[in-house]
Design a protein around this motif. Sequence first.
Motif, PDB file in Angstrom:
ATOM      1  N   GLU A 295       0.835  -1.206   0.000  1.00  0.00           N
ATOM      2  CA  GLU A 295       0.000   0.000   0.000  1.00  0.00           C
ATOM      3  C   GLU A 295       0.868   1.255   0.000  1.00  0.00           C
ATOM      4  O   GLU A 295       0.594   2.206  -0.735  1.00  0.00           O
ATOM      5  CB  GLU A 295      -0.915   0.013   1.233  1.00  0.00           C
ATOM      6  N   ARG A 296       1.889   1.242   0.809  1.00  0.00           N
ATOM      7  CA  ARG A 296       2.789   2.399   0.878  1.00  0.00           C
ATOM      8  C   ARG A 296       3.458   2.646  -0.468  1.00  0.00           C
ATOM      9  O   ARG A 296       3.534   3.784  -0.931  1.00  0.00           O
ATOM     10  CB  ARG A 296       3.864   2.167   1.943  1.00  0.00           C
ATOM     11  N   LYS A 297       3.912   1.576  -1.091  1.00  0.00           N
ATOM     12  CA  LYS A 297       4.570   1.699  -2.391  1.00  0.00           C
ATOM     13  C   LYS A 297       3.601   2.279  -3.422  1.00  0.00           C
ATOM     14  O   LYS A 297       3.981   3.153  -4.213  1.00  0.00           O
ATOM     15  CB  LYS A 297       5.082   0.328  -2.840  1.00  0.00           C
ATOM     16  N   ARG A 298       2.356   1.818  -3.400  1.00  0.00           N
ATOM     17  CA  ARG A 298       1.347   2.324  -4.331  1.00  0.00           C
ATOM     18  C   ARG A 298       1.126   3.822  -4.126  1.00  0.00           C
ATOM     19  O   ARG A 298       1.103   4.602  -5.089  1.00  0.00           O
ATOM     20  CB  ARG A 298       0.024   1.567  -4.137  1.00  0.00           C
ATOM     21  N   VAL A 299       1.001   4.260  -2.856  1.00  0.00           N
ATOM     22  CA  VAL A 299       0.766   5.670  -2.555  1.00  0.00           C
ATOM     23  C   VAL A 299       1.953   6.524  -2.992  1.00  0.00           C
ATOM     24  O   VAL A 299       1.786   7.560  -3.638  1.00  0.00           O
ATOM     25  CB  VAL A 299       0.469   5.864  -1.046  1.00  0.00           C
ATOM     26  N   PHE A 300       3.160   6.085  -2.649  1.00  0.00           N
ATOM     27  CA  PHE A 300       4.353   6.839  -3.050  1.00  0.00           C
ATOM     28  C   PHE A 300       4.461   6.932  -4.571  1.00  0.00           C
ATOM     29  O   PHE A 300       4.819   7.978  -5.111  1.00  0.00           O
ATOM     30  CB  PHE A 300       5.627   6.213  -2.467  1.00  0.00           C
ATOM     31  N   LYS A 301       4.125   5.847  -5.253  1.00  0.00           N
ATOM     32  CA  LYS A 301       4.193   5.844  -6.715  1.00  0.00           C
ATOM     33  C   LYS A 301       3.156   6.802  -7.308  1.00  0.00           C
ATOM     34  O   LYS A 301       3.447   7.535  -8.254  1.00  0.00           O
ATOM     35  CB  LYS A 301       3.981   4.422  -7.244  1.00  0.00           C
ATOM     36  N   GLU A 302       1.956   6.832  -6.729  1.00  0.00           N
ATOM     37  CA  GLU A 302       0.909   7.749  -7.198  1.00  0.00           C
ATOM     38  C   GLU A 302       1.342   9.202  -7.009  1.00  0.00           C
ATOM     39  O   GLU A 302       1.155  10.039  -7.898  1.00  0.00           O
ATOM     40  CB  GLU A 302      -0.407   7.491  -6.453  1.00  0.00           C
ATOM     41  N   ILE A 303       1.922   9.500  -5.843  1.00  0.00           N
ATOM     42  CA  ILE A 303       2.387  10.863  -5.564  1.00  0.00           C
ATOM     43  C   ILE A 303       3.496  11.250  -6.544  1.00  0.00           C
ATOM     44  O   ILE A 303       3.491  12.341  -7.117  1.00  0.00           O
ATOM     45  CB  ILE A 303       2.874  10.983  -4.107  1.00  0.00           C
ATOM     46  N   LEU A 304       4.434  10.336  -6.748  1.00  0.00           N
ATOM     47  CA  LEU A 304       5.540  10.581  -7.676  1.00  0.00           C
ATOM     48  C   LEU A 304       5.027  10.857  -9.083  1.00  0.00           C
ATOM     49  O   LEU A 304       5.403  11.855  -9.714  1.00  0.00           O
ATOM     50  CB  LEU A 304       6.490   9.379  -7.675  1.00  0.00           C
ATOM     51  N   CYS A 305       4.155   9.985  -9.578  1.00  0.00           N
ATOM     52  CA  CYS A 305       3.633  10.135 -10.942  1.00  0.00           C
ATOM     53  C   CYS A 305       2.837  11.419 -11.106  1.00  0.00           C
ATOM     54  O   CYS A 305       2.988  12.129 -12.109  1.00  0.00           O
ATOM     55  CB  CYS A 305       2.776   8.923 -11.318  1.00  0.00           C
ATOM     56  N   ALA A 306       2.016  11.751 -10.107  1.00  0.00           N
ATOM     57  CA  ALA A 306       1.215  12.978 -10.173  1.00  0.00           C
ATOM     58  C   ALA A 306       2.128  14.212 -10.199  1.00  0.00           C
ATOM     59  O   ALA A 306       1.899  15.146 -10.976  1.00  0.00           O
ATOM     60  CB  ALA A 306       0.255  13.048  -8.992  1.00  0.00           C
ATOM     61  N   ALA A 307       3.153  14.210  -9.357  1.00  0.00           N
ATOM     62  CA  ALA A 307       4.069  15.358  -9.317  1.00  0.00           C
ATOM     63  C   ALA A 307       4.808  15.516 -10.645  1.00  0.00           C
ATOM     64  O   ALA A 307       4.928  16.621 -11.162  1.00  0.00           O
ATOM     65  CB  ALA A 307       5.060  15.191  -8.169  1.00  0.00           C
TER      66      ALA A 307
END
Length: 195
Positions: free
Chosen positions: A174-186
């Motif tokens: 879950e943490r990896k998914r959230v960090f990846k979403e934040i990274l991609c959005a930024a």
Amino acid sequence: MAYFPMFVDMTERECLIVGGGNVAYRKVIVMLDFGAKVTVVAEDICEELGKLTIENQITFIKRRFERKDCDGMEMVIAATDDNALNHEIAEYCKANGIMVNAVDQKADCSFIFPSYIKEKNLVAAFSSGGNSPVLTQYLKCKEQEILTPFLGELNEYMGQIREKVIAQYDTQAERKRVFKEILCAAIDNGRIPEI
């Protein structure tokens, strides 16, 4: 020799650089960039090196090198134009368990300097094991197109929210998914999210 790639926190660690020329200057800049406390021992100090005045971070000792200068140091860089002296310094350091780099004398080194790019705490480094500095410089130039100041800022942001995300999500997936979403959005938006 096979060099192990690792990043070492040099903040406030004692580092000796023997030599006062342009090569020594370049090594001093690297060590200061990573927060080391640098002592330079040399009879003559080049103009660029002499201009460095960073309070509590660099000390100049204008005299000939003495072996005792190495004592208490965590890292020593032999950057003189005297290969025999660089070798002597390296031998002394190795015998006393001190990490040493003798510039352009690969056999005398217990560590080597990579070519690197640094944007805040985001660092990319390249090493050829001392075989081809030209190749590592080429890779550094290519990487500079990717590792931008924006990514350095984004890395700082990710560090600021890390504990909050870890506390909020139970599993590593879950943490990896959230960090990846934040990274991609930024990256897609070209801006750092608001905290």
